[in-house]
Design a protein around this motif. Structure first.
Motif, PDB file in Angstrom:
ATOM      1  N   HIS A  92     -11.300 -20.361-108.757  1.00  0.00           N
ATOM      2  CA  HIS A  92     -11.938 -19.247-109.474  1.00  0.00           C
ATOM      3  C   HIS A  92     -11.782 -17.953-108.669  1.00  0.00           C
ATOM      4  N   GLU A  94     -11.411 -15.021-109.418  1.00  0.00           N
ATOM      5  CA  GLU A  94     -12.112 -13.844-109.943  1.00  0.00           C
ATOM      6  C   GLU A  94     -13.476 -13.652-109.272  1.00  0.00           C
ATOM      7  N   ALA A  97     -13.003 -11.275-105.508  1.00  0.00           N
ATOM      8  CA  ALA A  97     -12.138 -10.093-105.542  1.00  0.00           C
ATOM      9  C   ALA A  97     -11.873  -9.610-104.123  1.00  0.00           C
TER      10      ALA A  97
END
Length: 134
Positions: A92, A94, A97
């Motif tokens: 994951h 995302e 960042a």
């Protein structure tokens, strides 16, 4: 007189934990104060890692069975954290960042966060066995 856990290799282990405590604390404070909104999950995890390293350093250096239990619990939590955050940072991305101390299994810290808890738990077990048989 130093206990077996705090002498020889134990001193090196405590020093490595202390360095990571300072590095993770500095990193997390800077990240949270400068741009927390950009990556709140990653930056919060850096703060958690910092607290873990500080407590582990103190627990490894302190005397007594209670501190040994704190060291084991803290270092076990660290191991679980590195594995979970490492897997999540790959599956994951995302959420990450920006990197945290434990992202990608501690790649930003030469994978020391992935190896250190294994070494720490091994050292505690080894020295506690020595203390019992002595």
């Amino acid at each position: 007189m130093p206990t077996p856990r705090r002498s020889g290799f134990g001193r090196v282990l405590i020093a490595v934990y202390a360095v990571l405590a300072i590095a993770a604390t500095g990193r997390s404070v800077y990240q949270i104060l400068s741009d927390f909104q950009e990556a709140p999950v990653a930056y919060s995890l850096s703060a958690v890692a910092a607290v873990v390293y500080v407590v582990a350093t103190i627990a490894l250096a302190a005397r007594g069975a209670g501190w040994t239990r704190v060291a084991v619990a803290t270092i076990a939590f660290e191991l679980v954290g590195v594995v979970v955050v490492g897997v999540l940072s790959l599956t994951h991305p995302e959420l990450f960042a920006h990197a945290s101390v434990w992202s990608w299994f501690g790649a930003g810290y030469l994978f020391i966060p992935a190896v250190l808890p294994i070494v720490g738990l091994w050292w505690i077990r080894r020295t506690e066995r020595q203390a019992v048989t002595a």
